[in-house]
Design a protein around this motif. Sequence first.
Motif, PDB file in Angstrom:
ATOM      1  N   THR A  36      19.323  13.365 -71.863  1.00 47.81           N
ATOM      2  CA  THR A  36      19.310  11.956 -71.467  1.00 47.81           C
ATOM      3  C   THR A  36      18.595  11.151 -72.548  1.00 47.81           C
ATOM      4  O   THR A  36      17.469  11.493 -72.932  1.00 47.81           O
ATOM      5  N   ILE A  37      19.234  10.078 -73.047  1.00 45.23           N
ATOM      6  CA  ILE A  37      18.678   9.245 -74.117  1.00 45.23           C
ATOM      7  C   ILE A  37      18.436   7.843 -73.565  1.00 45.23           C
ATOM      8  O   ILE A  37      19.344   7.234 -72.990  1.00 45.23           O
ATOM      9  N   ASN A  38      17.211   7.343 -73.751  1.00 47.00           N
ATOM     10  CA  ASN A  38      16.828   6.000 -73.322  1.00 47.00           C
ATOM     11  C   ASN A  38      16.318   5.234 -74.540  1.00 47.00           C
ATOM     12  O   ASN A  38      15.413   5.705 -75.244  1.00 47.00           O
ATOM     13  N   ARG A  39      16.882   4.046 -74.788  1.00 46.09           N
ATOM     14  CA  ARG A  39      16.521   3.257 -75.970  1.00 46.09           C
ATOM     15  C   ARG A  39      15.899   1.933 -75.538  1.00 46.09           C
ATOM     16  O   ARG A  39      16.424   1.245 -74.656  1.00 46.09           O
ATOM     17  N   VAL A  40      14.769   1.586 -76.188  1.00 47.71           N
ATOM     18  CA  VAL A  40      14.047   0.339 -75.918  1.00 47.71           C
ATOM     19  C   VAL A  40      13.850  -0.386 -77.248  1.00 47.71           C
ATOM     20  O   VAL A  40      13.458   0.229 -78.252  1.00 47.71           O
ATOM     21  N   VAL A  41      14.095  -1.718 -77.262  1.00 47.05           N
ATOM     22  CA  VAL A  41      13.960  -2.515 -78.485  1.00 47.05           C
ATOM     23  C   VAL A  41      12.480  -2.677 -78.819  1.00 47.05           C
ATOM     24  O   VAL A  41      11.670  -3.073 -77.972  1.00 47.05           O
ATOM     25  N   VAL A  42      12.134  -2.373 -80.073  1.00 40.03           N
ATOM     26  CA  VAL A  42      10.756  -2.537 -80.538  1.00 40.03           C
ATOM     27  C   VAL A  42      10.611  -3.842 -81.315  1.00 40.03           C
ATOM     28  O   VAL A  42       9.697  -4.640 -81.077  1.00 40.03           O
ATOM     29  N   SER A  43      11.494  -4.105 -82.247  1.00 40.86           N
ATOM     30  CA  SER A  43      11.466  -5.346 -83.030  1.00 40.86           C
ATOM     31  C   SER A  43      12.889  -5.720 -83.385  1.00 40.86           C
ATOM     32  O   SER A  43      13.753  -4.861 -83.543  1.00 40.86           O
TER      33      SER A  43
ATOM     34  N   VAL B 146      17.681  -3.772 -86.308  1.00 40.26           N
ATOM     35  CA  VAL B 146      16.920  -3.740 -85.059  1.00 40.26           C
ATOM     36  C   VAL B 146      16.264  -2.373 -84.942  1.00 40.26           C
ATOM     37  O   VAL B 146      16.901  -1.334 -85.148  1.00 40.26           O
ATOM     38  N   THR B 147      14.964  -2.398 -84.615  1.00 42.62           N
ATOM     39  CA  THR B 147      14.210  -1.157 -84.467  1.00 42.62           C
ATOM     40  C   THR B 147      14.187  -0.762 -82.992  1.00 42.62           C
ATOM     41  O   THR B 147      13.854  -1.582 -82.125  1.00 42.62           O
ATOM     42  N   TRP B 148      14.533   0.486 -82.735  1.00 41.63           N
ATOM     43  CA  TRP B 148      14.602   1.003 -81.366  1.00 41.63           C
ATOM     44  C   TRP B 148      13.637   2.173 -81.219  1.00 41.63           C
ATOM     45  O   TRP B 148      13.414   2.933 -82.158  1.00 41.63           O
ATOM     46  N   GLN B 149      13.072   2.257 -80.022  1.00 40.31           N
ATOM     47  CA  GLN B 149      12.304   3.451 -79.656  1.00 40.31           C
ATOM     48  C   GLN B 149      13.205   4.324 -78.773  1.00 40.31           C
ATOM     49  O   GLN B 149      13.555   3.947 -77.663  1.00 40.31           O
ATOM     50  N   GLU B 150      13.576   5.437 -79.304  1.00 38.95           N
ATOM     51  CA  GLU B 150      14.525   6.322 -78.624  1.00 38.95           C
ATOM     52  C   GLU B 150      13.777   7.485 -77.987  1.00 38.95           C
ATOM     53  O   GLU B 150      13.042   8.208 -78.659  1.00 38.95           O
ATOM     54  N   THR B 151      13.946   7.607 -76.690  1.00 35.78           N
ATOM     55  CA  THR B 151      13.322   8.698 -75.934  1.00 35.78           C
ATOM     56  C   THR B 151      14.418   9.655 -75.488  1.00 35.78           C
ATOM     57  O   THR B 151      15.341   9.265 -74.771  1.00 35.78           O
ATOM     58  N   LYS B 152      14.302  10.877 -75.918  1.00 32.25           N
ATOM     59  CA  LYS B 152      15.304  11.894 -75.597  1.00 32.25           C
ATOM     60  C   LYS B 152      14.659  12.938 -74.685  1.00 32.25           C
ATOM     61  O   LYS B 152      13.627  13.517 -75.020  1.00 32.25           O
ATOM     62  N   THR B 153      15.266  13.127 -73.529  1.00 34.76           N
ATOM     63  CA  THR B 153      14.757  14.081 -72.541  1.00 34.76           C
ATOM     64  C   THR B 153      15.817  15.148 -72.289  1.00 34.76           C
ATOM     65  O   THR B 153      16.970  14.818 -71.984  1.00 34.76           O
ATOM     66  N   VAL B 154      15.419  16.384 -72.441  1.00 34.21           N
ATOM     67  CA  VAL B 154      16.313  17.518 -72.204  1.00 34.21           C
ATOM     68  C   VAL B 154      15.779  18.284 -70.998  1.00 34.21           C
ATOM     69  O   VAL B 154      14.649  18.776 -71.018  1.00 34.21           O
ATOM     70  N   THR B 155      16.570  18.337 -69.956  1.00 37.22           N
ATOM     71  CA  THR B 155      16.193  19.058 -68.736  1.00 37.22           C
ATOM     72  C   THR B 155      17.188  20.185 -68.491  1.00 37.22           C
ATOM     73  O   THR B 155      18.342  20.123 -68.923  1.00 37.22           O
ATOM     74  N   GLN B 156      16.711  21.178 -67.799  1.00 36.11           N
ATOM     75  CA  GLN B 156      17.543  22.325 -67.447  1.00 36.11           C
ATOM     76  C   GLN B 156      18.084  22.114 -66.027  1.00 36.11           C
ATOM     77  O   GLN B 156      17.318  22.052 -65.069  1.00 36.11           O
ATOM     78  N   ARG B 157      19.388  21.983 -65.933  1.00 35.73           N
ATOM     79  CA  ARG B 157      20.026  21.781 -64.633  1.00 35.73           C
ATOM     80  C   ARG B 157      20.656  23.093 -64.172  1.00 35.73           C
ATOM     81  O   ARG B 157      21.363  23.757 -64.925  1.00 35.73           O
ATOM     82  N   MET B 158      20.363  23.449 -62.931  1.00 37.74           N
ATOM     83  CA  MET B 158      20.870  24.702 -62.382  1.00 37.74           C
ATOM     84  C   MET B 158      22.303  24.495 -61.879  1.00 37.74           C
ATOM     85  O   MET B 158      22.559  23.614 -61.056  1.00 37.74           O
ATOM     86  N   VAL B 159      23.197  25.289 -62.408  1.00 39.79           N
ATOM     87  CA  VAL B 159      24.615  25.205 -62.048  1.00 39.79           C
ATOM     88  C   VAL B 159      25.010  26.509 -61.359  1.00 39.79           C
ATOM     89  O   VAL B 159      24.811  27.596 -61.916  1.00 39.79           O
ATOM     90  N   PRO B 160      25.563  26.418 -60.131  1.00 37.60           N
ATOM     91  CA  PRO B 160      25.964  27.659 -59.447  1.00 37.60           C
ATOM     92  C   PRO B 160      27.277  28.196 -60.011  1.00 37.60           C
ATOM     93  O   PRO B 160      28.216  27.449 -60.275  1.00 37.60           O
ATOM     94  N   THR B 161      27.327  29.484 -60.204  1.00 40.20           N
ATOM     95  CA  THR B 161      28.534  30.172 -60.652  1.00 40.20           C
ATOM     96  C   THR B 161      28.790  31.360 -59.731  1.00 40.20           C
ATOM     97  O   THR B 161      27.849  31.999 -59.255  1.00 40.20           O
ATOM     98  N   THR B 162      30.049  31.616 -59.494  1.00 39.32           N
ATOM     99  CA  THR B 162      30.447  32.714 -58.614  1.00 39.32           C
ATOM    100  C   THR B 162      31.025  33.845 -59.452  1.00 39.32           C
ATOM    101  O   THR B 162      31.961  33.631 -60.226  1.00 39.32           O
ATOM    102  N   GLU B 163      30.455  35.007 -59.288  1.00 46.98           N
ATOM    103  CA  GLU B 163      30.919  36.199 -59.990  1.00 46.98           C
ATOM    104  C   GLU B 163      31.271  37.273 -58.964  1.00 46.98           C
ATOM    105  O   GLU B 163      30.686  37.320 -57.880  1.00 46.98           O
ATOM    106  N   TYR B 164      32.232  38.094 -59.327  1.00 46.46           N
ATOM    107  CA  TYR B 164      32.653  39.188 -58.458  1.00 46.46           C
ATOM    108  C   TYR B 164      32.098  40.501 -59.006  1.00 46.46           C
ATOM    109  O   TYR B 164      32.342  40.854 -60.162  1.00 46.46           O
ATOM    110  N   GLN B 165      31.356  41.170 -58.160  1.00 47.49           N
ATOM    111  CA  GLN B 165      30.753  42.442 -58.530  1.00 47.49           C
ATOM    112  C   GLN B 165      31.380  43.561 -57.701  1.00 47.49           C
ATOM    113  O   GLN B 165      31.650  43.388 -56.509  1.00 47.49           O
TER     114      GLN B 165
END
Length: 208
Positions: free
Chosen positions: A150-157, A37-56
């Motif tokens: 994030t990976i999204n796969r759609v059937v081509v054939s 089965v042939t698949w069309q694979e779409t891979k999306t890489v996004t930058q997600r902001m994650v809060p971190t607490t540091e002590y200064q």
Amino acid sequence: MCYRNRTVALASLCLATLTATASSQTTQQIVKDANGVTWQETKTVTQRMVPTTEYQTRQEQVYTPQVSTTYQSYQQNYLTPVTEYRWVSRRRGVLNPFVQPYWAHQLEPFTRWENRPATVQVPVTNTQWVAGTRTVSSPVVTYKAVPQETINRVVVSGTPATTTPSVAPSTQPATAIASRPLGGTQMQSDPPRTGMGWVSPSTPGRYR
């Protein structure tokens, strides 16, 4: 001041979110699995902001009270009792006709008050604020960009293979029906099931 800090923090968060959205990457590729089965694979890489607490740690200036006591001198006048002795002459035996009057001399104390100056020490308390430094540890919230894929796969054939669950035949033996006949077993002591006729006695009874 607090409202201004909140506004600056919100603006920084919005700017970081827009930057992370703009830096998302999308790639597409055609892949074929083991079933053909042939698949069309779409891979999306996004930058997600994650809060971190540091002590200064930081240095801040503090003021601590330092109390000192000094004595100041004041001139004060006060009354002091002064006692002195004086010779006092008194005539004795004036009222006694049998004794010739005479003079008697004796010392007697006399007290007087004199105004004298004196130096008085008065305590004076003085408070001074002394500047110093101390180390303070405060929490600081920062946002870091973390890549999220994030990976999204759609059937081509081809048609994806679907597996149908098979039901295995039961190997359990059928329930055996009891071959024991219905009903109970007749006992020797049971009464007869059919009635018997009246039999007259062959010997006449005692009473007629």
